[in-house]
Design a protein around this motif. Structure first.
Motif, PDB file in Angstrom:
ATOM      1  N   GLU A  61      81.406 -24.980  82.021  1.00  0.00           N
ATOM      2  CA  GLU A  61      80.857 -24.926  80.362  1.00  0.00           C
ATOM      3  C   GLU A  61      80.301 -23.393  80.918  1.00  0.00           C
ATOM      4  O   GLU A  61      79.611 -22.319  81.827  1.00  0.00           O
ATOM      5  CB  GLU A  61      80.016 -25.425  80.376  1.00  0.00           C
ATOM      6  CG  GLU A  61      79.111 -25.298  79.359  1.00  0.00           C
ATOM      7  CD  GLU A  61      77.761 -26.398  79.307  1.00  0.00           C
ATOM      8  OE1 GLU A  61      77.494 -25.990  78.009  1.00  0.00           O
ATOM      9  OE2 GLU A  61      77.804 -27.204  79.646  1.00  0.00           O
ATOM     10  N   LEU A  62      80.984 -22.348  79.873  1.00  0.00           N
ATOM     11  CA  LEU A  62      79.792 -21.129  79.452  1.00  0.00           C
ATOM     12  C   LEU A  62      78.921 -21.699  78.703  1.00  0.00           C
ATOM     13  O   LEU A  62      78.359 -22.115  78.013  1.00  0.00           O
ATOM     14  CB  LEU A  62      80.925 -20.267  78.673  1.00  0.00           C
ATOM     15  CG  LEU A  62      82.248 -19.128  79.308  1.00  0.00           C
ATOM     16  CD1 LEU A  62      82.382 -18.246  78.707  1.00  0.00           C
ATOM     17  CD2 LEU A  62      82.003 -18.722  80.682  1.00  0.00           C
ATOM     18  N   VAL A  63      77.594 -21.125  79.235  1.00  0.00           N
ATOM     19  CA  VAL A  63      76.284 -20.238  78.556  1.00  0.00           C
ATOM     20  C   VAL A  63      75.797 -18.616  78.444  1.00  0.00           C
ATOM     21  O   VAL A  63      75.747 -18.132  79.438  1.00  0.00           O
ATOM     22  CB  VAL A  63      75.314 -21.070  79.322  1.00  0.00           C
ATOM     23  CG1 VAL A  63      73.694 -21.311  79.123  1.00  0.00           C
ATOM     24  CG2 VAL A  63      75.620 -22.350  80.201  1.00  0.00           C
ATOM     25  N   VAL A  64      76.503 -18.449  77.396  1.00  0.00           N
ATOM     26  CA  VAL A  64      76.256 -17.489  76.911  1.00  0.00           C
ATOM     27  C   VAL A  64      75.264 -17.091  76.323  1.00  0.00           C
ATOM     28  O   VAL A  64      74.499 -17.840  76.196  1.00  0.00           O
ATOM     29  CB  VAL A  64      77.658 -17.341  75.672  1.00  0.00           C
ATOM     30  CG1 VAL A  64      77.353 -15.883  75.526  1.00  0.00           C
ATOM     31  CG2 VAL A  64      78.714 -17.811  76.034  1.00  0.00           C
ATOM     32  N   ARG A  65      74.261 -15.796  76.937  1.00  0.00           N
ATOM     33  CA  ARG A  65      73.583 -15.041  76.742  1.00  0.00           C
ATOM     34  C   ARG A  65      74.288 -12.974  75.984  1.00  0.00           C
ATOM     35  O   ARG A  65      74.783 -12.896  76.606  1.00  0.00           O
ATOM     36  CB  ARG A  65      72.861 -15.285  77.618  1.00  0.00           C
ATOM     37  CG  ARG A  65      72.157 -16.326  78.134  1.00  0.00           C
ATOM     38  CD  ARG A  65      71.195 -17.131  76.550  1.00  0.00           C
ATOM     39  NE  ARG A  65      70.489 -18.072  77.287  1.00  0.00           N
ATOM     40  CZ  ARG A  65      70.363 -18.863  77.067  1.00  0.00           C
ATOM     41  NH1 ARG A  65      72.022 -18.412  76.441  1.00  0.00           N
ATOM     42  NH2 ARG A  65      70.646 -19.912  77.259  1.00  0.00           N
ATOM     43  N   ASP A  66      73.839 -12.968  75.060  1.00  0.00           N
ATOM     44  CA  ASP A  66      74.015 -11.532  73.666  1.00  0.00           C
ATOM     45  C   ASP A  66      72.888 -10.561  75.031  1.00  0.00           C
ATOM     46  O   ASP A  66      71.444 -10.838  74.574  1.00  0.00           O
ATOM     47  CB  ASP A  66      73.574 -11.884  72.459  1.00  0.00           C
ATOM     48  CG  ASP A  66      73.580 -10.744  72.004  1.00  0.00           C
ATOM     49  OD1 ASP A  66      74.261  -9.229  72.638  1.00  0.00           O
ATOM     50  OD2 ASP A  66      73.219 -10.121  70.737  1.00  0.00           O
ATOM     51  N   THR A  67      73.377  -9.825  75.492  1.00  0.00           N
ATOM     52  CA  THR A  67      72.456  -8.582  76.444  1.00  0.00           C
ATOM     53  C   THR A  67      72.384  -7.186  75.290  1.00  0.00           C
ATOM     54  O   THR A  67      71.140  -6.830  75.234  1.00  0.00           O
ATOM     55  CB  THR A  67      72.782  -8.587  77.383  1.00  0.00           C
ATOM     56  OG1 THR A  67      74.245  -7.632  77.265  1.00  0.00           O
ATOM     57  CG2 THR A  67      73.065  -9.172  78.572  1.00  0.00           C
ATOM     58  N   ALA A  68      72.808  -7.464  74.210  1.00  0.00           N
ATOM     59  CA  ALA A  68      72.855  -6.294  73.053  1.00  0.00           C
ATOM     60  C   ALA A  68      72.130  -4.934  74.484  1.00  0.00           C
ATOM     61  O   ALA A  68      72.042  -4.341  73.881  1.00  0.00           O
ATOM     62  CB  ALA A  68      71.060  -6.362  72.400  1.00  0.00           C
ATOM     63  N   ALA A  69      73.257  -4.365  75.281  1.00  0.00           N
ATOM     64  CA  ALA A  69      72.591  -3.444  75.769  1.00  0.00           C
ATOM     65  C   ALA A  69      71.545  -3.578  76.521  1.00  0.00           C
ATOM     66  O   ALA A  69      70.910  -1.522  76.100  1.00  0.00           O
ATOM     67  CB  ALA A  69      73.295  -2.257  75.034  1.00  0.00           C
ATOM     68  N   ASP A  70      70.629  -4.249  76.618  1.00  0.00           N
ATOM     69  CA  ASP A  70      69.353  -3.491  76.715  1.00  0.00           C
ATOM     70  C   ASP A  70      68.937  -4.330  78.642  1.00  0.00           C
ATOM     71  O   ASP A  70      69.041  -5.251  78.569  1.00  0.00           O
ATOM     72  CB  ASP A  70      68.274  -4.629  75.832  1.00  0.00           C
ATOM     73  CG  ASP A  70      66.447  -4.559  76.007  1.00  0.00           C
ATOM     74  OD1 ASP A  70      66.930  -4.827  77.576  1.00  0.00           O
ATOM     75  OD2 ASP A  70      66.405  -5.317  75.143  1.00  0.00           O
TER      76      ASP A  70
END
Length: 370
Positions: A61-70
Motif C-alpha cells: 500500500e502507498l501512503v501518499v503525502r503531497d510535498t508541494a516543493a516545500d
C-alpha cells in the motif's frame, strides 16, 4: 550503522498491508506534472506487485503525502509516516525537498529510496539509510556541458534563481567548462527584468542561455522574451533541469517550446519491460509518460524486491542496498558507493540530452548521451 528498532507491527503476518510512504509534489509551487507522472509510476508498480501476490502474502500500500516543493512540509511528512509505521519511503522530485526528507529519514532510521532528485549532497554526511535511482547532478550536468561544448558553445549565460540546487548546477557547469575554454555568465533573476536579461545576453556575447529557474514561472516568460528579441535570433536556449519534458511546456509555449535541450534519464531504446510499462503508463496518464514515471515504477520494483527478500524490518532494508540487483524499466539496478556522493547510488542510470523537434514539438530528438 545506527539501527533503531522497527515500529510495533512491522513484522505482522495477519494479512494487513505493508505500507510505503510516498513523497510527491502534487500542488504548486511544486512541478505538479512531474509529481503526477511520478505517482503514476509508483501506483502502477504497486498494482503489479499486488497482482503477483503482494509482499509475502500481504498487500502493498502507498501512503501518499503531497510535498508541494516545500522542504519543511516534506520533513513533517517523514515524521508522520515514520509514526504510522511505513516500512520505507519512496519518491520526491525536487532536490531541496528530497534533501530535507533524506535528513529526517536518516535521523529516524527510516529507509528512503529517492526516485528523482539529483542534488549530489542529498545528506550532509554519508548515510546507510538512503539510496537513489536518479544520477547525481554532477554527472548529468557534466554530460550537458559536454553537449554544449560539442555544439560549439563556449560563452554560456545562466539565468538563475536563488536556490541550493541552481547554485550547485552553476558551480558544476563553471568547474567543468572553465578548464575546457568555456565561460559561465551568471544572470540573477531576482534582480533583472526580462528586458535586462536580453540586454545582458547581447552585451556578454553569449551564444547559449540556460534556464536555471522555476517552471512555468519565470521560465516561460524568459523564453518568450528571448525568442521575440531579434538581436538574439541565433542564441540557443537550454534547460538542463528538464522543464521542456512536460506537456504543459508545449501547451504554454507552442512553437517556442522546441529546440530547447534538456536532460532526461532514459535509454535510447526501452527493453521489453520498459516498453510494456510505457504502454501501461500511457493508458493511465492519457499521454506519453516522461522519464519521472519510469523512476516511480522502478522505485517500487526495487523496494518490493527488497521487502520480499529481507522482510519489512527497516534496518534489514537499509542493510540490503548493496545487495540489490533488480531489472528495472531502464536497465539493471544496483547500488554502490560513488565518490563524493553521500547515499547509495545507482551508478549506471542512462543520461540523455534531448529536445522537442521544431517540426513536430510532441516528438523528442536525442542530441547527446553520456
Amino acid at each position: 550503522m545506527n539501527t533503531p528498532t522497527s515500529p510495533p507491527g512491522a513484522e505482522r503476518t495477519d494479512g494487513s498491508s505493508v505500507q510505503i510512504g510516498a513523497l510527491v509534489p502534487l500542488t504548486r509551487p511544486g512541478w505538479v506534472e512531474a509529481g503526477q507522472h511520478l505517482l503514476a509510476g509508483l501506483e502502477l508498480a504497486v498494482r503489479e506487485v499486488n497482482d503477483a501476490g503482494g509482499i509475502l502474502g500481504r498487500p502493498l500500500e502507498l501512503v501518499v503525502r503531497d510535498t508541494a516543493a516545500d522542504p519543511q512540509r516534506a520533513a513533517a511528512a517523514v515524521d508522520e509516516l515514520a509514526r504510522l509505521g511505513v516500512a520505507a519511503l519512496a519518491g520526491e522530485y525536487h532536490s531541496v525537498v528530497a534533501r530535507a526528507a533524506a535528513a529526517r529519514a536518516d535521523a529516524l532510521g527510516l529507509p528512503f529510496l529517492c526516485s528523482s532528485a539529483v542534488l549530489d549532497a542529498l545528506t550532509e554526511q554519508p548515510t546507510e539509510w538512503v539510496a537513489r535511482l536518479s544520477p547525481p547532478q554532477s554527472r548529468g550536468w557534466q554530460v550537458y556541458a559536454d553537449f554544449l561544448l560539442g555544439a560549439g558553445h563556449s560563452r554560456i549565460a545562466v539565468a538563475a534563481q536563488p536556490s541550493v540546487y541552481w547554485a550547485s548546477g552553476t558551480r558544476i557547469l563553471r568547474d567543468y567548462l572553465a578548464p575546457r575554454g568555456g565561460t559561465v555568465i551568471e544572470l540573477d533573476m531576482s534582480a533583472l527584468t526580462l528586458t535586462a536579461v536580453c540586454d545582458e545576453l547581447v552585451d556578454n556575447r553569449a551564444t547559449a542561455l540556460l534556464l536555471l529557474v522555476g517552471h512555468p514561472e519565470p521560465a516561460v516568460p524568459i523564453v518568450k522574451s528571448v525568442r521575440r528579441d531579434q538581436r538574439l535570433a541565433e542564441i540557443m536556449i537550454g534547460a538542463p533541469a528538464g522543464q521542456p519534458e512536460f506537456a504543459e511546456w508545449a501547451t504554454l509555449l507552442g512553437d517556442d517550446s522546441a529546440a530547447i535541450p534538456f536532460l532526461r534519464y532514459l535509454p535510447e531504446r526501452l527493453g521489453p519491460l520498459g516498453a510494456r510499462v510505457e504502454t501501461d503508463l500511457r493508458e493511465r496518464l492519457g499521454e506519453a509518460p516522461c522519464f519521472v514515471a519510469f523512476e516511480g515504477y522502478d522505485t517500487v520494483a526495487v523496494l518490493a524486491d527488497v521487502l520480499r527478500s529481507h522482510g519489512v524490518d527497516r534496518a534489514r532494508t537499509a542493510e540490503s542496498w548493496p545487495r540489490v540487483a533488480v531489472e528495472g524499466t531502464r536497465g539493471q539496478i544496483q547500488f554502490s558507493r560513488t565518490p563524493g556522493i553521500s547515499v547509495w547510488q545507482w551508478a549506471s542510470t542512462p543520461v540523455q540530452v534531448v529536445d522537442r523537434d521544431p517540426a513536430e514539438p510532441d516528438r523528442f530528438r536525442i542530441l547527446h548521451a553520456g
